[in-house]
Motif scaffolding. Structure first.
Motif, PDB file in Angstrom:
ATOM      1  N   UNK A 149      33.086  20.345  68.525  1.00 33.84           N
ATOM      2  CA  UNK A 149      31.829  21.312  68.871  1.00 33.84           C
ATOM      3  C   UNK A 149      32.343  22.726  69.353  1.00 33.84           C
ATOM      4  N   UNK A 150      31.285  23.490  69.440  1.00 36.03           N
ATOM      5  CA  UNK A 150      31.700  24.656  69.845  1.00 36.03           C
ATOM      6  C   UNK A 150      32.751  25.104  71.104  1.00 36.03           C
ATOM      7  N   UNK A 151      32.638  24.011  72.232  1.00 33.17           N
ATOM      8  CA  UNK A 151      33.403  23.996  73.216  1.00 33.17           C
ATOM      9  C   UNK A 151      34.828  23.310  73.028  1.00 33.17           C
ATOM     10  N   UNK A 152      34.810  23.024  71.951  1.00 36.56           N
ATOM     11  CA  UNK A 152      36.075  21.977  71.562  1.00 36.56           C
ATOM     12  C   UNK A 152      36.166  20.324  71.793  1.00 36.56           C
ATOM     13  N   UNK A 153      34.684  19.887  72.257  1.00 35.04           N
ATOM     14  CA  UNK A 153      34.751  18.673  72.507  1.00 35.04           C
ATOM     15  C   UNK A 153      34.572  17.796  70.950  1.00 35.04           C
ATOM     16  N   UNK A 154      35.449  16.764  70.832  1.00 41.93           N
ATOM     17  CA  UNK A 154      35.488  15.846  69.596  1.00 41.93           C
ATOM     18  C   UNK A 154      34.204  15.160  69.468  1.00 41.93           C
ATOM     19  N   UNK A 198      35.878  22.215  61.762  1.00 41.11           N
ATOM     20  CA  UNK A 198      36.358  21.059  60.953  1.00 41.11           C
ATOM     21  C   UNK A 198      38.014  21.241  60.854  1.00 41.11           C
ATOM     22  N   UNK A 199      38.757  20.056  61.182  1.00 43.97           N
ATOM     23  CA  UNK A 199      40.289  20.020  61.309  1.00 43.97           C
ATOM     24  C   UNK A 199      40.591  19.049  60.142  1.00 43.97           C
ATOM     25  N   UNK A 248      48.435  18.902  60.674  1.00 43.09           N
ATOM     26  CA  UNK A 248      47.368  19.616  60.338  1.00 43.09           C
ATOM     27  C   UNK A 248      47.593  20.542  59.278  1.00 43.09           C
ATOM     28  N   UNK A 249      46.425  20.484  58.207  1.00 42.31           N
ATOM     29  CA  UNK A 249      46.415  21.744  57.127  1.00 42.31           C
ATOM     30  C   UNK A 249      45.799  22.779  57.458  1.00 42.31           C
ATOM     31  N   UNK A 250      45.081  22.798  58.387  1.00 45.73           N
ATOM     32  CA  UNK A 250      44.112  23.767  58.579  1.00 45.73           C
ATOM     33  C   UNK A 250      42.665  23.575  59.217  1.00 45.73           C
ATOM     34  N   UNK A 251      41.931  24.415  59.612  1.00 46.28           N
ATOM     35  CA  UNK A 251      40.542  24.209  60.332  1.00 46.28           C
ATOM     36  C   UNK A 251      39.508  25.332  59.696  1.00 46.28           C
ATOM     37  N   UNK A 252      38.253  25.088  59.940  1.00 48.94           N
ATOM     38  CA  UNK A 252      37.455  26.182  59.524  1.00 48.94           C
ATOM     39  C   UNK A 252      36.086  25.784  60.509  1.00 48.94           C
ATOM     40  N   UNK A 253      35.441  27.039  60.776  1.00 47.90           N
ATOM     41  CA  UNK A 253      33.962  26.899  61.314  1.00 47.90           C
ATOM     42  C   UNK A 253      33.181  26.667  60.403  1.00 47.90           C
TER      43      UNK A 253
END
Length: 84
Positions: A59-64, A6-7, A14-19
């Protein structure tokens, strides 16, 4: 379970991201919308500026896989901003 990144982007920055591990697409969408709600209450309510916040999910491979945006255009009578 699937792992999603989540970005959070506020006014283009960009404020940040988290899994986050979630069990379904429905859960992922709910979490993204909940994040928008929380940011709107906590961050945007303390500002008198127009704001746009987007939660982008990959997702895990970076696809939106999902994106949701909250835009707030505010008018406060009696308050004037230079340059507006």
């Amino acid at each position: 379970m699937s792992n999603y990144r989540f970005e959070v982007i506020r006014n283009g920055q960009c404020l940040g991201d988290a899994w986050v591990d979630l069990g379904s697409l429905s859960e992922m969408r709910r979490e993204a919308l909940k994040a928008l709600h929380d940011i709107g209450l906590d961050e945007m309510a303390s500002s008198d500026l127009d704001e746009t916040v987007t939660v982008s999910v990959h997702d895990e491979v970076g696809r939106p896989v999902y994106s949701a945006t909250l835009s707030v255009s505010q008018t406060l009578p009696g308050i004037h901003h230079a340059g507006r």
